[in-house]
Motif scaffolding. Structure first.
Motif, PDB file in Angstrom:
ATOM      1  N   MET A   1       0.826  -1.196   0.000  1.00 23.89           N
ATOM      2  CA  MET A   1       0.000   0.000   0.000  1.00 23.89           C
ATOM      3  C   MET A   1       0.869   1.257   0.000  1.00 23.89           C
ATOM      4  O   MET A   1       0.483   2.258  -0.579  1.00 23.89           O
ATOM      5  CB  MET A   1      -0.912   0.009   1.219  1.00 23.89           C
ATOM      6  N   VAL A   2       2.002   1.210   0.647  1.00 24.96           N
ATOM      7  CA  VAL A   2       2.842   2.388   0.756  1.00 24.96           C
ATOM      8  C   VAL A   2       3.442   2.760  -0.593  1.00 24.96           C
ATOM      9  O   VAL A   2       3.608   3.932  -0.898  1.00 24.96           O
ATOM     10  CB  VAL A   2       3.952   2.151   1.807  1.00 24.96           C
ATOM     11  N   SER A   3       3.722   1.760  -1.415  1.00 25.83           N
ATOM     12  CA  SER A   3       4.390   2.037  -2.682  1.00 25.83           C
ATOM     13  C   SER A   3       3.424   2.418  -3.797  1.00 25.83           C
ATOM     14  O   SER A   3       3.855   2.712  -4.903  1.00 25.83           O
ATOM     15  CB  SER A   3       5.214   0.824  -3.112  1.00 25.83           C
ATOM     16  N   LEU A   4       2.125   2.435  -3.533  1.00 24.57           N
ATOM     17  CA  LEU A   4       1.161   2.823  -4.552  1.00 24.57           C
ATOM     18  C   LEU A   4       1.233   4.315  -4.830  1.00 24.57           C
ATOM     19  O   LEU A   4       1.645   5.101  -3.975  1.00 24.57           O
ATOM     20  CB  LEU A   4      -0.256   2.479  -4.102  1.00 24.57           C
ATOM     21  N   ASP A   5       0.831   4.686  -6.017  1.00 24.24           N
ATOM     22  CA  ASP A   5       0.763   6.094  -6.387  1.00 24.24           C
ATOM     23  C   ASP A   5      -0.256   6.810  -5.502  1.00 24.24           C
ATOM     24  O   ASP A   5      -1.258   6.220  -5.090  1.00 24.24           O
ATOM     25  CB  ASP A   5       0.361   6.198  -7.859  1.00 24.24           C
ATOM     26  N   HIS A   6      -0.011   8.070  -5.215  1.00 25.93           N
ATOM     27  CA  HIS A   6      -0.907   8.834  -4.345  1.00 25.93           C
ATOM     28  C   HIS A   6      -2.322   8.902  -4.915  1.00 25.93           C
ATOM     29  O   HIS A   6      -3.296   8.841  -4.169  1.00 25.93           O
ATOM     30  CB  HIS A   6      -0.362  10.247  -4.127  1.00 25.93           C
ATOM     31  N   LEU A   7      -2.440   9.014  -6.224  1.00 28.62           N
ATOM     32  CA  LEU A   7      -3.759   9.077  -6.842  1.00 28.62           C
ATOM     33  C   LEU A   7      -4.529   7.776  -6.618  1.00 28.62           C
ATOM     34  O   LEU A   7      -5.725   7.795  -6.319  1.00 28.62           O
ATOM     35  CB  LEU A   7      -3.627   9.359  -8.342  1.00 28.62           C
ATOM     36  N   ALA A   8      -3.849   6.644  -6.711  1.00 27.71           N
ATOM     37  CA  ALA A   8      -4.505   5.355  -6.489  1.00 27.71           C
ATOM     38  C   ALA A   8      -4.996   5.226  -5.050  1.00 27.71           C
ATOM     39  O   ALA A   8      -6.091   4.718  -4.804  1.00 27.71           O
ATOM     40  CB  ALA A   8      -3.551   4.216  -6.826  1.00 27.71           C
ATOM     41  N   VAL A   9      -4.206   5.702  -4.113  1.00 28.33           N
ATOM     42  CA  VAL A   9      -4.604   5.647  -2.705  1.00 28.33           C
ATOM     43  C   VAL A   9      -5.814   6.540  -2.471  1.00 28.33           C
ATOM     44  O   VAL A   9      -6.780   6.143  -1.813  1.00 28.33           O
ATOM     45  CB  VAL A   9      -3.430   6.058  -1.794  1.00 28.33           C
ATOM     46  N   TYR A  10      -5.785   7.762  -3.022  1.00 29.61           N
ATOM     47  CA  TYR A  10      -6.915   8.685  -2.847  1.00 29.61           C
ATOM     48  C   TYR A  10      -8.177   8.136  -3.488  1.00 29.61           C
ATOM     49  O   TYR A  10      -9.260   8.232  -2.915  1.00 29.61           O
ATOM     50  CB  TYR A  10      -6.589  10.053  -3.432  1.00 29.61           C
ATOM     51  N   LEU A  11      -8.054   7.554  -4.669  1.00 31.68           N
ATOM     52  CA  LEU A  11      -9.229   6.979  -5.322  1.00 31.68           C
ATOM     53  C   LEU A  11      -9.784   5.797  -4.534  1.00 31.68           C
ATOM     54  O   LEU A  11     -10.996   5.652  -4.387  1.00 31.68           O
ATOM     55  CB  LEU A  11      -8.894   6.553  -6.748  1.00 31.68           C
ATOM     56  N   GLY A  12      -8.915   4.956  -4.024  1.00 35.18           N
ATOM     57  CA  GLY A  12      -9.363   3.819  -3.223  1.00 35.18           C
ATOM     58  C   GLY A  12     -10.050   4.239  -1.942  1.00 35.18           C
ATOM     59  O   GLY A  12     -11.091   3.697  -1.573  1.00 35.18           O
TER      60      GLY A  12
END
Length: 43
Positions: A1-12
């Motif tokens: 989860m930490v290595s995901l792009d910031h946009l992917a985290v925000y969308l999730g």
């Protein structure tokens, strides 16, 4: 989860928040049981 792009985290997280809000609306503020799914096939 930490290595995901910031946009992917925000969308999730946004998708999760929308789901929780939708469940709150369906259950009247979590006062009623959520609707159950019927997995029986219609024949």
């Amino acid at each position: 989860m930490v290595s995901l792009d910031h946009l992917a985290v925000y969308l999730g997280l946004s998708w999760l928040a929308i789901g929780v809000l939708y469940l709150a609306v369906l259950t009247g503020g979590f006062r009623r049981q959520p609707p159950e799914m019927d997995f029986q096939e219609a024949t």
